[in-house]
Enzyme design. Structure first.
Site, PDB file in Angstrom:
ATOM      1  N   GLU A  83       0.773  -1.126  -0.039  1.00  0.00           N
ATOM      2  CA  GLU A  83       0.127  -0.045  -0.100  1.00  0.00           C
ATOM      3  C   GLU A  83       0.938   1.267   0.064  1.00  0.00           C
ATOM      4  O   GLU A  83       0.694   2.186   0.691  1.00  0.00           O
ATOM      5  CB  GLU A  83      -0.900   0.030   1.102  1.00  0.00           C
ATOM      6  CG  GLU A  83      -1.833  -1.255   0.960  1.00  0.00           C
ATOM      7  CD  GLU A  83      -3.038  -1.145   2.277  1.00  0.00           C
ATOM      8  OE1 GLU A  83      -3.126  -0.378   2.943  1.00  0.00           O
ATOM      9  OE2 GLU A  83      -3.768  -2.306   2.436  1.00  0.00           O
ATOM     10  N   TRP A  88      -0.535   6.407   4.730  1.00  0.00           N
ATOM     11  CA  TRP A  88      -0.866   5.855   6.078  1.00  0.00           C
ATOM     12  C   TRP A  88       0.230   5.017   6.449  1.00  0.00           C
ATOM     13  O   TRP A  88       0.377   4.451   7.819  1.00  0.00           O
ATOM     14  CB  TRP A  88      -2.124   5.214   6.027  1.00  0.00           C
ATOM     15  CG  TRP A  88      -2.407   4.183   5.073  1.00  0.00           C
ATOM     16  CD1 TRP A  88      -1.918   2.785   4.673  1.00  0.00           C
ATOM     17  CD2 TRP A  88      -3.018   4.732   3.806  1.00  0.00           C
ATOM     18  NE1 TRP A  88      -2.460   2.264   3.815  1.00  0.00           N
ATOM     19  CE2 TRP A  88      -2.990   3.126   2.982  1.00  0.00           C
ATOM     20  CE3 TRP A  88      -3.554   5.565   3.160  1.00  0.00           C
ATOM     21  CZ2 TRP A  88      -3.694   2.935   1.609  1.00  0.00           C
ATOM     22  CZ3 TRP A  88      -4.107   5.498   1.765  1.00  0.00           C
ATOM     23  CH2 TRP A  88      -4.228   4.247   1.136  1.00  0.00           C
ATOM     24  N   GLU A 191      -5.182  -7.866  -1.062  1.00  0.00           N
ATOM     25  CA  GLU A 191      -6.148  -7.525  -0.062  1.00  0.00           C
ATOM     26  C   GLU A 191      -7.365  -7.018  -0.604  1.00  0.00           C
ATOM     27  O   GLU A 191      -7.250  -6.130  -1.434  1.00  0.00           O
ATOM     28  CB  GLU A 191      -5.629  -6.602   1.065  1.00  0.00           C
ATOM     29  CG  GLU A 191      -4.570  -7.170   1.860  1.00  0.00           C
ATOM     30  CD  GLU A 191      -4.189  -6.019   3.107  1.00  0.00           C
ATOM     31  OE1 GLU A 191      -5.082  -5.315   3.504  1.00  0.00           O
ATOM     32  OE2 GLU A 191      -2.950  -5.988   3.080  1.00  0.00           O
TER      33      GLU A 191
END
Length: 203
Positions: A83, A88, A191
């Site tokens: 990611e 984040w 995911e």
């Protein structure tokens, strides 16, 4: 953990490990983005680098000791720095340059392959969806010598009928399939899920 990995492998399970690594600058969690962690690691000296290397050593110890009944090592899909297209995690796009990300990923693979002599790891690259094009997906791709699986993570937050998510998801799958076919490697959805309140899932 060793017992559960070996038990799952004996039953035909596919073992995957994602790297939710602590921030080596602040000792905070993986979502603590303070301290320019990637930059500090890439100095290859000092406390952040040493903490990062210890983390790799611990993972290498685990990967080296899990065995199939015939004594062969258990294959493990390793998905570090996932990611990375988001902001984040401390290795995210907002917290390091493209060059830094590539160097960190390549160093990690080289360290595990060459220094730790691990050859049962299958390396997956999985930025966060959605993507506009192959070029968009490959923006921080570490290179064919470092990747065995191209994939992506994507969640449907607060789903509504006809909100366009499914169409974007299908486009992501088409992009990944094209890249995987061109490189003769595996494409994957690494995911995926529905979320109403982020980490609360469907609760």
């Amino acid at each position: 953990l060793k017992v559960w990995i070996e038990k799952a492998a004996r039953r035909g399970g596919i073992i995957t490990v994602s790297g939710h690594m602590l921030n080596p600058v602040t000792d905070g969690l993986f979502n603590d983005t303070r301290g320019h962690a990637v930059t500090e690691i890439l100095k290859f000296s000092g406390a952040p680098y040493e903490k990062f290397r210890v983390h790799l050593d611990l993972f290498a110890q685990l990967a080296d000791c899990v065995k199939l009944p015939n004594g062969q090592p258990v294959p493990i899909i390793f998905r570090p720095f996932h990611e990375n297209s988001g902001d984040w995690f401390w290795w995210g796009k907002a917290h390091c340059s493209k060059e830094e990300y590539l160097e960190l990923f390549q160093y990690t693979v080289n360290y595990l392959k060459d220094t730790k002599a691990l050859h049962n790891l299958i390396y997956a690259y999985s930025p966060n969806g959605h993507f506009e094009s192959k070029e968009d997906y490959l923006d921080r791709y570490p290179g064919d010598d470092y990747i065995d699986i191209v994939g992506f993570d994507v969640y449907h937050d607060k789903p509504q009928r006809d909100d366009g998510w499914l169409e974007a998801f299908i486009k992501d799958c088409q992009i990944i399939s094209t890249i995987a076919n061109e490189r003769d490697i595996v494409g994957a959805i690494t995911e995926v899920g529905l979320r109403w309140n982020a980490m609360d899932g469907l609760a």
